[in-house]
Design an enzyme around this catalytic site. Structure first.
Site, mmCIF file in Angstrom:
data_model
loop_
_atom_site.group_PDB
_atom_site.id
_atom_site.type_symbol
_atom_site.label_atom_id
_atom_site.label_comp_id
_atom_site.label_asym_id
_atom_site.label_seq_id
_atom_site.Cartn_x
_atom_site.Cartn_y
_atom_site.Cartn_z
ATOM 1 N N GLU A 64 0.272 5.910 -15.208
ATOM 2 C CA GLU A 64 -0.424 4.622 -15.378
ATOM 3 C C GLU A 64 -1.420 4.590 -16.534
ATOM 4 O OE1 GLU A 64 -2.003 3.720 -11.494
ATOM 5 O OE2 GLU A 64 -0.031 3.838 -10.559
ATOM 6 N N ASN A 77 4.992 8.008 -15.778
ATOM 7 C CA ASN A 77 5.208 7.139 -14.617
ATOM 8 C C ASN A 77 4.275 5.931 -14.667
ATOM 9 O OD1 ASN A 77 6.432 6.799 -11.927
ATOM 10 N ND2 ASN A 77 4.372 7.218 -11.113
ATOM 11 N N HIS A 122 7.040 -1.347 -7.378
ATOM 12 C CA HIS A 122 6.353 -1.980 -6.239
ATOM 13 C C HIS A 122 6.553 -3.485 -6.386
ATOM 14 C CE1 HIS A 122 4.360 1.686 -4.949
ATOM 15 N NE2 HIS A 122 3.924 1.907 -6.174
ATOM 16 N N GLU A 131 8.535 4.865 -6.811
ATOM 17 C CA GLU A 131 7.629 4.462 -5.722
ATOM 18 C C GLU A 131 8.105 3.158 -5.098
ATOM 19 O OE1 GLU A 131 3.514 4.473 -6.991
ATOM 20 O OE2 GLU A 131 3.786 6.278 -8.190
ATOM 21 N N ASP A 151 8.992 0.028 -3.188
ATOM 22 C CA ASP A 151 8.781 -0.720 -1.948
ATOM 23 C C ASP A 151 8.862 -2.206 -2.293
ATOM 24 O OD1 ASP A 151 6.247 -1.071 -3.111
ATOM 25 O OD2 ASP A 151 5.189 0.108 -1.602
HETATM 26 O O1 9MR Z 1 0.003 5.362 -1.507
HETATM 27 C C1 9MR Z 1 -1.169 5.890 -2.087
HETATM 28 C C2 9MR Z 1 -2.357 5.586 -1.214
HETATM 29 O O2 9MR Z 1 -2.260 6.304 0.020
HETATM 30 C C3 9MR Z 1 -3.633 5.957 -1.924
HETATM 31 O O3 9MR Z 1 -4.741 5.525 -1.159
HETATM 32 C C4 9MR Z 1 -3.660 5.338 -3.290
HETATM 33 C C5 9MR Z 1 -4.902 5.774 -4.020
HETATM 34 O O4 9MR Z 1 -4.900 5.463 -5.353
HETATM 35 O O5 9MR Z 1 -2.522 5.731 -4.025
HETATM 36 C C6 9MR Z 1 -1.350 5.288 -3.448
HETATM 37 O O6 9MR Z 1 -0.255 5.635 -4.241
HETATM 38 C C7 9MR Z 1 -0.244 5.077 -5.550
HETATM 39 C C8 9MR Z 1 0.379 6.089 -6.458
HETATM 40 O O7 9MR Z 1 -0.297 7.303 -6.375
HETATM 41 C C9 9MR Z 1 0.427 5.600 -7.882
HETATM 42 N N1 9MR Z 1 1.056 4.308 -7.979
HETATM 43 C C10 9MR Z 1 0.572 3.302 -7.065
HETATM 44 C C11 9MR Z 1 0.603 3.809 -5.641
HETATM 45 C C12 9MR Z 1 0.202 2.727 -4.666
HETATM 46 O O8 9MR Z 1 -1.114 2.363 -4.858
#
Ligand code: 9MR
Length: 451
Positions: free
Chosen positions: A155, A197, A233, A262, A264
């Site tokens: 990101e 990513n 997402h 990722e 969903d």
């Molecule tokens: O699913 C993850 C969640 O449990 C955490 O609280 C969050 C913290 O930043 O990150 C979520 O996963 C993220 C991933 O690491 C990067 N892309 C976005 C995902 C969803 O927020």
């Protein structure tokens, strides 16, 4: 869909014929991972270490998925909570369990502006750059040889129309921070694929154009990069883009693998299922799209559970979206669909080559046992006639306990009965269920009773 026609001959009571459509083949793969493997891909999920003791969760994980991504356990705050002190216990649990089960691991994520430990958030300039390189080197070295693909940088680009890098403490150390991270990761684990990513890069837009330009530049200058991850997402505000496949393809054409990392999709029912199917179709159409990861198992496991964005409901039951994904991958849910019902009882004639000729049902097992535990997969095969339900009885050695069952209901000691969606099995067709336990696995052949 390959349809199998089984013609039934005149019977003792009333002449009748039925056309039974197996969906689509009695031999089709019945799990996401197995179906994806037949297409040369992995099918993965994000995993949270603290949920592994939940038997429903781990049962689905081991049955359906061939790759895992630690959801939070490999992030900088988790692996280096204070500078120079590394903490790998939670991530190790996920990684070692996955490797023992033959699942790949996607590492997520080495360098990211978010989820930094507070000590790193408070660094800048050369001190932060040095700390970042050390972090990448230490973590990638710890997992050397165990990671299929690393999200080296996550990101790093801004949303919107600028195509600029995201402002962050890492970005402020200099524009070359991304390539420095990739070079450090390659040096530490030369065998892992190294990915960039991001989200909102799933279609062609200013942000994905900027990532595309970076990958093109890296390839031209020999900066090590092997793959690009598309988080995917999706919801009403950020739907699956129409040019998703084209976008994956243009990155693949740069000479990198593309992975859906990722996935969903918020929603429910057939609309959600259709979007999931479209994602799978796009990946399968791009040769270098070598895997799909969904961001959690059950809706209740999701980071946005309210949007019910995953393939299993909160109870662990497969949703319409699951069936759509499995079907798109060329697999099939175990229960057959009957396109015309039999109008009277008949005595079917079965071709002599039918290996399942007979009546009732039979059960065979495949056992994966280790010291102190076991997983048994049971294949229930209908005989010469369709069955509408089944019960399989196994004998377990004393001291053994069943801790988890999937695709069946455990009814009493060592007896398993079909669940709603897999009781009907066409003549000669089969379905599978499984159970997990502690102690010693069964050795004998189970009995199968049909209804
Ligand atoms: O699913 C993850 C969640 O449990 C955490 O609280 C969050 C913290 O930043 O990150 C979520 O996963 C993220 C991933 O690491 C990067 N892309 C976005 C995902 C969803 O927020």
């Amino acid at each position: 869909m390959r349809r199998t026609l089984i013609l039934l001959s005149a019977g003792a009571v009333t002449a009748a014929a039925a056309v039974v459509a197996l969906s689509p083949s009695a031999n089709a793969a019945t799990t996401l991972g197995a179906a994806a493997a037949e297409k040369g891909r992995y099918f993965g999920t994000a995993v949270a270490a603290y949920k592994l003791s939940d038997a429903v969760y781990s049962g689905i994980l081991d049955r359906e998925f061939t790759s895992v991504t630690p959801e939070n356990e490999m992030k900088w705050d988790a692996t280096e909570p204070s500078q120079g002190t590394f903490s790998y216990a939670a991530a190790d649990t996920i990684v070692n369990r996955a490797l023992a089960n033959g699942q790949k691991v996607r590492g997520h994520a080495l360098a990211w502006h978010s989820q930094q430990p507070s000590w790193a958030q408070n660094l800048s300039g050369a001190a932060l750059r040095t700390a970042m390189v050390n972090h990448v080197t230490q973590v990638a070295t710890h997992y050397r040889g165990k990671i299929d693909s690393w999200d080296v940088v996550n990101e790093a680009f801004a949303d919107g129309s600028t195509g600029a890098r995201r402002d962050s403490n890492l970005q402020r150390t200099g524009n070359d921070w991304i390539e420095v991270a990739f070079r450090a990761a390659r040096a530490a684990d030369p065998g892992a694929k190294l990915c960039y990513n991001d989200y909102n890069t799933d279609g062609q837009n200013a942000k994905s154009n900027a990532v595309y330009a970076m990958v093109q530049d890296f390839k031209a200058r020999g900066v090590p990069i092997d793959c690009v991850g598309f988080q995917s997402h999706f919801n009403a505000q950020s739907p699956l883009p129409a040019d998703y496949q084209a976008n994956l393809q243009r990155f693949a054409n740069l000479g990198v693998d593309v992975q859906i990392t990722e996935l969903d999709i918020e929603g429910s029912g057939s609309a959600q299922a259709a979007s999931y199917a479209a994602v799978v179709r796009a990946c399968l159409a791009v040769t270098r799209c070598n895997g799909i990861t969904v961001w959690g198992i059950r809706d209740s496991d999701s980071w946005r559970a309210g949007g019910t964005p995953l393939l299993f409901d909160g109870n662990g039951n497969p949703k319409a979206a699951y069936t759509a994904v499995l079907t798109e991958l060329g697999g099939a849910t175990p229960s057959p669909s009957v396109s015309a019902s039999v109008s009277a009882s008949v005595s079917p004639s079965v071709s002599p080559s039918d290996p399942q000729a007979g009546s009732g049902c039979a059960a065979t097992t495949s056992v994966n046992a280790w010291t102190g535990g076991f997983v048994v997969t049971v294949k229930v095969t209908a005989g010469a006639a369709r069955i509408n339900g089944w019960t399989v009885a196994v004998t377990l050695p004393s001291g053994s306990t069943i801790t988890n069952t999937w695709n069946a209901t455990a009814s009493g000691s060592g007896a398993f009965t079909n669940v709603g969606y897999n009781g009907g099995v066409a003549a000669g067709g089969s379905t599978e269920f499984g159970f997990q336990g502690t102690g010693t696995a069964l050795t004998g052949t189970p009995t199968c009773t049909a209804r």
